[in-house]
Design an enzyme around this catalytic site. Structure first.
Site, short mmCIF file in Angstrom:
data_model
loop_
_atom_site.label_atom_id
_atom_site.label_comp_id
_atom_site.label_asym_id
_atom_site.label_seq_id
_atom_site.Cartn_x
_atom_site.Cartn_y
_atom_site.Cartn_z
N GLY A 88 12.51 38.00 -22.07
CA GLY A 88 12.03 39.36 -22.34
C GLY A 88 12.82 40.06 -23.43
O GLY A 88 12.26 40.73 -24.30
N ALA A 89 14.13 39.91 -23.38
CA ALA A 89 14.98 40.63 -24.34
C ALA A 89 15.26 39.80 -25.59
O ALA A 89 15.99 40.25 -26.48
CB ALA A 89 16.30 41.00 -23.67
N GLU B 175 17.57 31.15 -11.46
CA GLU B 175 17.48 30.80 -12.89
C GLU B 175 18.74 30.05 -13.30
O GLU B 175 19.83 30.45 -12.87
CB GLU B 175 17.36 32.08 -13.73
CG GLU B 175 16.08 32.85 -13.47
CD GLU B 175 15.98 34.16 -14.27
OE1 GLU B 175 16.89 34.44 -15.06
OE2 GLU B 175 15.01 34.89 -14.08
N HIS C 5 12.90 33.74 -18.93
CA HIS C 5 13.67 34.98 -19.04
C HIS C 5 14.01 35.31 -20.51
O HIS C 5 15.18 35.43 -20.90
CB HIS C 5 14.96 34.90 -18.20
CG HIS C 5 15.57 36.24 -17.91
ND1 HIS C 5 16.29 36.51 -16.77
CD2 HIS C 5 15.57 37.40 -18.62
CE1 HIS C 5 16.71 37.77 -16.79
NE2 HIS C 5 16.28 38.33 -17.91
N ALA D 30 10.95 41.63 -15.11
CA ALA D 30 12.13 42.43 -14.73
C ALA D 30 13.18 41.52 -14.10
O ALA D 30 14.08 41.03 -14.80
CB ALA D 30 11.71 43.55 -13.79
N ASP E 32 8.33 36.04 -16.24
CA ASP E 32 9.42 35.72 -17.17
C ASP E 32 10.72 35.52 -16.41
O ASP E 32 11.71 35.09 -16.98
CB ASP E 32 9.58 36.87 -18.18
CG ASP E 32 10.65 36.59 -19.23
OD1 ASP E 32 10.63 35.47 -19.81
OD2 ASP E 32 11.51 37.46 -19.47
N ILE F 233 11.49 50.94 -20.16
CA ILE F 233 10.54 49.82 -20.32
C ILE F 233 9.18 50.19 -19.74
O ILE F 233 8.14 49.98 -20.39
CB ILE F 233 11.08 48.53 -19.66
CG1 ILE F 233 12.43 48.13 -20.28
CG2 ILE F 233 10.07 47.39 -19.83
CD1 ILE F 233 13.14 46.99 -19.58
N ASP G 47 7.43 55.55 -9.42
CA ASP G 47 8.88 55.54 -9.57
C ASP G 47 9.43 56.77 -8.86
O ASP G 47 9.32 57.90 -9.37
CB ASP G 47 9.29 55.56 -11.05
CG ASP G 47 10.77 55.29 -11.23
OD1 ASP G 47 11.56 55.64 -10.32
OD2 ASP G 47 11.16 54.71 -12.25
C1 MLT Z 1 18.45 42.79 -19.47
O1 MLT Z 1 19.02 42.99 -18.38
O2 MLT Z 1 18.34 43.68 -20.31
C2 MLT Z 1 17.99 41.41 -19.82
O3 MLT Z 1 17.84 40.61 -18.72
C3 MLT Z 1 18.92 40.92 -20.84
C4 MLT Z 1 18.91 39.48 -21.24
O4 MLT Z 1 18.02 38.69 -21.00
O5 MLT Z 1 19.89 39.13 -21.86
#
Ligand code: MLT
Length: 310
Positions: free
Chosen positions: A282-283, A262, A280, A232, A257, A153, A172
């Site tokens: 992101g994905a 949560e 949340h 993240a 996000d 990412i 990193d």
């Molecule tokens: C992840 O860990 O890749 C994401 O948090 C996945 C998600 O939101 O399902």
């Protein structure tokens, strides 16, 4: 040999159908269950597919004597008690990379929303106001972005930052400096990154070592007027310290996000005008979910086929 697979979070129908189509595989698809409701269900399963909502706890693992494989249709493993799974010989799988573009794109979506004040612009227009002269924004070009975490990412973020003509720093400790340079970023220590970046963006997993990585001291060390992007994990940031920094004006804004708790409920960060937030997601793109669901289904089917012929 027959196998039972539990799918306890939402994954695309086509991925569930892949599992269903396999011979001698029974799929139980039940989402939104509590730990108490999952307890009797897990007793007879061989494989378990989860996304984020289901917490795979030690208690549930202990109630699943047949369980051999847990597949996380995502990158992070913080929702799974990996140590407890290992103790019981349960293999835990994830799909790092399958949703990295979705997360990198959202990081920029949030950042642009913050810099161009899009939520305010949208809300005011819907109220019938025309704030053209008030909604002054900022450009990304020429700003320094500091990427903490240069996995898939982080590298996708660096690529996109280049397209926006940003200067890109990255930290990193697990990625060699040459690889960071190869991804278009300048490798630096965390302190340097925090003090020089106009935008700090987090792209690392939540572990015991990264908990509250951005604590009060590190937030204070960020460049005055910088913004934080976190797509993240909420646990990477001390939210009280962030709240204070946003209220005092030390930080100009935050694009979030993810949150320490949560669903968020009444998180005071969400009351601030200089915060842009999403739940949340992101994905949560069709492409990423299909890639994650299909890949995890494929990995589980592969394990089951090998076990059936062993
Ligand atoms: C992840 O860990 O890749 C994401 O948090 C996945 C998600 O939101 O399902």
């Amino acid at each position: 040999m027959a196998f039972t697979v539990l799918v306890s979070d939402q994954i695309p129908k086509r991925s569930v159908d892949m599992l269903r189509a396999a011979p001698d595989v029974e799929v139980i698809e039940k989402v939104g269950l509590t730990e108490e409701q999952l307890l009797p269900l897990v007793a007879g399963i061989d494989a378990w597919v989860v996304r984020s909502a289901t917490k795979v706890t030690r208690r549930l693992l202990e109630a699943a004597p047949r369980l051999r494989w847990v597949g996380r249709a995502g990158a992070g493993l913080d929702t799974i008690d990996v140590a407890a799974a290992k103790e019981r010989g349960v293999e835990v799988m994830n799909v790092p990379g399958a949703n990295s573009i979705a997360v990198a794109e959202l990081a920029f979506g949030l950042l642009l929303s913050l810099f161009r004040r899009l939520p305010e612009a949208d809300a005011s227009l819907r109220r019938g106001e025309w704030l053209k002269s008030k909604l002054m924004g900022r450009e990304l070009r020429g700003k320094t972005i500091g990427i903490v975490g240069m996995g898939k990412i982080g590298r996708a973020v660096a690529q996109r930052a280049a397209a926006f003509e940003m200067r890109c720093l990255a930290h990193d400790p697990l990625v060699p400096a040459d690889a960071v340079r190869g991804a278009g970023a300048e490798p630096v220590g965390l302190d340097e990154l925090l003090s020089q970046s106009d935008v700090v963006t987090l792209h690392l997993p939540a572990t015991a070592d990264t908990k509250n990585l951005l604590d009060a001291k590190r937030i204070a060390a960020m460049k005055p007027g910088a913004v934080l992007v976190n797509a993240a994990r909420g646990g990477l940031v001390d939210e009280s310290a962030l709240l204070e920094a946003l209220r005092s004006g030390h930080l100009a804004g935050a694009a979030l996000d993810v949150f320490a708790a949560e669903p968020t409920g009444a998180n005071p960060l969400l009351t601030l005008p200089n915060v842009v937030a999403s739940p949340h997601i992101g994905a949560s793109t069709r492409e990423a979910q299909e890639a994650c669901g299909d890949e995890i289904a494929r990995m589980i089917l592969e394990r089951m086929a090998a076990a059936a012929t062993a």
